[in-house]
Motif scaffolding. Structure first.
Motif, PDB file in Angstrom:
ATOM      1  N   VAL A  73       0.867  -1.181   0.000  1.00 32.65           N
ATOM      2  CA  VAL A  73       0.000   0.000   0.000  1.00 32.65           C
ATOM      3  C   VAL A  73       0.905   1.232   0.000  1.00 32.65           C
ATOM      4  O   VAL A  73       1.794   1.355   0.848  1.00 32.65           O
ATOM      5  N   ILE A  74       0.684   2.112  -0.965  1.00 32.20           N
ATOM      6  CA  ILE A  74       1.534   3.303  -1.071  1.00 32.20           C
ATOM      7  C   ILE A  74       0.938   4.442  -0.222  1.00 32.20           C
ATOM      8  O   ILE A  74      -0.268   4.705  -0.283  1.00 32.20           O
ATOM      9  N   ILE A  75       1.815   5.094   0.562  1.00 33.10           N
ATOM     10  CA  ILE A  75       1.393   6.213   1.435  1.00 33.10           C
ATOM     11  C   ILE A  75       2.419   7.333   1.314  1.00 33.10           C
ATOM     12  O   ILE A  75       3.628   7.058   1.323  1.00 33.10           O
ATOM     13  N   PRO A  76       1.991   8.583   1.253  1.00 35.48           N
ATOM     14  CA  PRO A  76       2.970   9.676   1.324  1.00 35.48           C
ATOM     15  C   PRO A  76       3.588   9.750   2.723  1.00 35.48           C
ATOM     16  O   PRO A  76       2.897   9.471   3.712  1.00 35.48           O
ATOM     17  N   THR A  77       4.842  10.103   2.785  1.00 38.87           N
ATOM     18  CA  THR A  77       5.527  10.170   4.090  1.00 38.87           C
ATOM     19  C   THR A  77       5.022  11.331   4.948  1.00 38.87           C
ATOM     20  O   THR A  77       5.095  11.291   6.175  1.00 38.87           O
ATOM     21  N   TYR A  78       4.452  12.365   4.267  1.00 40.18           N
ATOM     22  CA  TYR A  78       4.076  13.604   4.959  1.00 40.18           C
ATOM     23  C   TYR A  78       2.652  13.493   5.519  1.00 40.18           C
ATOM     24  O   TYR A  78       1.707  14.089   5.011  1.00 40.18           O
ATOM     25  N   VAL A  79       2.502  12.671   6.550  1.00 38.77           N
ATOM     26  CA  VAL A  79       1.188  12.465   7.184  1.00 38.77           C
ATOM     27  C   VAL A  79       1.431  11.877   8.570  1.00 38.77           C
ATOM     28  O   VAL A  79       2.536  11.379   8.854  1.00 38.77           O
ATOM     29  N   CYS A  80       0.399  11.910   9.418  1.00 37.10           N
ATOM     30  CA  CYS A  80       0.589  11.398  10.780  1.00 37.10           C
ATOM     31  C   CYS A  80       0.718   9.861  10.771  1.00 37.10           C
ATOM     32  O   CYS A  80       0.275   9.195   9.826  1.00 37.10           O
ATOM     33  N   ASN A  81       1.299   9.328  11.843  1.00 38.21           N
ATOM     34  CA  ASN A  81       1.623   7.899  11.859  1.00 38.21           C
ATOM     35  C   ASN A  81       0.407   6.976  11.963  1.00 38.21           C
ATOM     36  O   ASN A  81       0.509   5.787  11.730  1.00 38.21           O
ATOM     37  N   ALA A 120      -3.301  -0.739  -3.137  1.00 41.50           N
ATOM     38  CA  ALA A 120      -4.025   0.523  -2.876  1.00 41.50           C
ATOM     39  C   ALA A 120      -3.024   1.670  -2.781  1.00 41.50           C
ATOM     40  O   ALA A 120      -1.840   1.457  -2.475  1.00 41.50           O
ATOM     41  N   ILE A 121      -3.523   2.874  -3.073  1.00 33.76           N
ATOM     42  CA  ILE A 121      -2.728   4.094  -2.866  1.00 33.76           C
ATOM     43  C   ILE A 121      -3.567   5.008  -1.970  1.00 33.76           C
ATOM     44  O   ILE A 121      -4.753   5.241  -2.259  1.00 33.76           O
ATOM     45  N   ILE A 122      -2.958   5.492  -0.890  1.00 34.77           N
ATOM     46  CA  ILE A 122      -3.681   6.405   0.005  1.00 34.77           C
ATOM     47  C   ILE A 122      -3.300   7.841  -0.367  1.00 34.77           C
ATOM     48  O   ILE A 122      -2.119   8.212  -0.321  1.00 34.77           O
ATOM     49  N   ILE A 123      -4.306   8.600  -0.778  1.00 35.37           N
ATOM     50  CA  ILE A 123      -4.084   9.992  -1.182  1.00 35.37           C
ATOM     51  C   ILE A 123      -4.578  10.888  -0.053  1.00 35.37           C
ATOM     52  O   ILE A 123      -5.767  10.873   0.288  1.00 35.37           O
ATOM     53  N   VAL A 124      -3.658  11.657   0.525  1.00 32.09           N
ATOM     54  CA  VAL A 124      -4.022  12.500   1.671  1.00 32.09           C
ATOM     55  C   VAL A 124      -4.294  13.930   1.187  1.00 32.09           C
ATOM     56  O   VAL A 124      -3.422  14.560   0.606  1.00 32.09           O
ATOM     57  N   GLY A 140      -4.817   2.794 -12.331  1.00 30.46           N
ATOM     58  CA  GLY A 140      -5.347   1.422 -12.307  1.00 30.46           C
ATOM     59  C   GLY A 140      -5.210   0.701 -10.971  1.00 30.46           C
ATOM     60  O   GLY A 140      -5.231  -0.533 -10.933  1.00 30.46           O
ATOM     61  N   VAL A 141      -5.059   1.464  -9.891  1.00 28.77           N
ATOM     62  CA  VAL A 141      -4.955   0.872  -8.545  1.00 28.77           C
ATOM     63  C   VAL A 141      -6.043   1.537  -7.687  1.00 28.77           C
ATOM     64  O   VAL A 141      -6.281   2.738  -7.839  1.00 28.77           O
ATOM     65  N   PRO A 142      -6.731   0.777  -6.800  1.00 31.72           N
ATOM     66  CA  PRO A 142      -7.745   1.423  -5.948  1.00 31.72           C
ATOM     67  C   PRO A 142      -7.169   2.612  -5.168  1.00 31.72           C
ATOM     68  O   PRO A 142      -6.075   2.512  -4.597  1.00 31.72           O
TER      69      PRO A 142
END
Ligand SMILES: Cc1ncc(COP(=O)(O)O)c(C=O)c1O
Length: 338
Positions: A73-81, A120-124, A140-142
């Motif tokens: 799962v891809i997450i940007p580093t610039y977000v809370c833990n 999945a990719i989490i977009i903040v 093409g990824v949720p």
């Protein structure tokens, strides 16, 4: 002291909570259902599922996507833990990416991390800034939209949380709308909602919110439009009166944020600046407390925009309960100190 965040709690909120207390029905009941329905109606979602927190809404969402041990799962580093914790909670491998030069993540930041294991990719929509999910949908990824900072709509009418496969929200006390603690999951994919109904509803292990919290949420929803207007009004004062050198980045995105946060840029050491404002009785903060890649011992050099944002972004008070006098004081102090 002028707080960095402060919930807006008025007489109606107290009455709403008191009415539920008087009813002695304190568990999850009709007010939670009503809160879900009203939330969905106000922001035109197909459904809304109230949860104990934004983090737990994400956990449910990832499970519904069928994400399991070994998936990425891809997450940007610039977000809370909390976001990292949710991904780890379902057994997935967090793949950390950089952001663009104004705080949100772009397709360029994630593209190189996508492979056959990416589930999945989490977009903040960090600070309330609109990230262009349409562009991510082409990958093409949720897409899971993190709307914890972004409840509601931009002044041009665009509503957050409609574009991804799902979106989730937080009602933590520092957020735009609060139930104390709490969250919401919105499933934009009807098949996932059906799956949810079959797999989670009425399961005793699902953390929920209570009618007491939901009554507060409903009362806050009633005047949520005023909350957004007040944020915009304060932002306008900041944009028009603060020293322009601090506004270099926010000027670029001012039309696509609900101003959950008002991030300034400074070359000064952030910890020192926080201390100086503290002595003036104004609570300012670093934009985020930490970066996810550091928890995983990844190298700063692979996250240049995030490190730059981390070192130079200062978050100043902006919330509906801030008085005009407090806004004036903040403007004067910022223009003197920075
Ligand atoms: C961007 C972001 N995502 C997720 C969360 C998690 O929300 P909660 O604190 O309700 O679990 C938060 C809140 O802290 C947040 O700011």
């Amino acid at each position: 002291m002028i707080n960095h965040s402060k919930p807006d709690i008025n007489f109606e909120d107290k009455k709403a909570v008191n009415d539920v207390l008087d009813s002695l029905n304190l568990v999850k009941g009709k007010y939670v259902k009503k809160f879900e329905n009203e939330f969905a109606k106000q922001f035109q979602y197909q459904n809304a599922i109230a949860t104990s927190s934004g983090t737990y809404a994400l956990v449910i969402g990832l499970k519904l996507l069928g994400i399991k041990s070994g998936d990425e799962v891809i997450i940007p580093t610039y977000v809370c833990n909390n976001v990292l914790e949710a991904v780890v909670n379902v057994g997935a491998i967090p793949i950390i990416c950089d952001i663009c030069d104004h705080w949100v993540v772009t397709p360029e930041n994630v593209m190189k991390h996508i492979n056959s294991k990416t589930k999945a990719i989490i977009i903040v929509h960090i600070y309330g800034i609109w990230a262009d999910v349409d562009e991510f949908n082409k990958l093409g990824v949720p897409i899971v939209e993190d709307c914890c900072h972004s409840i509601g709509n931009l002044p041009d009418g665009r509503v957050f949380g409609h574009k991804g496969t799902m979106s989730f929200f937080s009602f933590h006390a520092t957020k735009c709308l609060t139930t104390g603690e709490g969250g919401m999951l919105v499933l934009n994919d009807e098949a996932l909602f059906e799956k949810y109904k079959k797999s989670f509803i009425n399961k005793a292990a699902t953390p929920v919110i209570t009618d007491v919290q939901a009554s507060l949420g409903l009362s806050q929803l009633n005047r949520y439009c005023n909350f957004l207007n007040r944020r915009n009004l304060i932002a306008e004062k900041y944009l028009n009166n603060l020293n322009q050198t601090t506004l270099t980045k926010i000027n670029k995105i001012a039309k696509k944020t609900i101003f959950y946060r008002f991030p300034l840029i400074t070359d000064r050491d952030i910890n020192e600046v926080v201390g100086v404002f503290g002595k003036e009785n104004i609570a300012v903060r670093r934009g985020v407390d930490s970066m996810l890649h550091r928890y995983l011992n990844l190298n700063d050099k692979d996250f240049p925009n995030s490190v730059n944002a981390f070192n130079h972004t200062l978050s100043i008070p902006i919330y509906p309960a801030l008085t005009d006098n407090e806004v004036e004081t903040i403007i004067n102090k910022i223009n003197t100190i920075l």
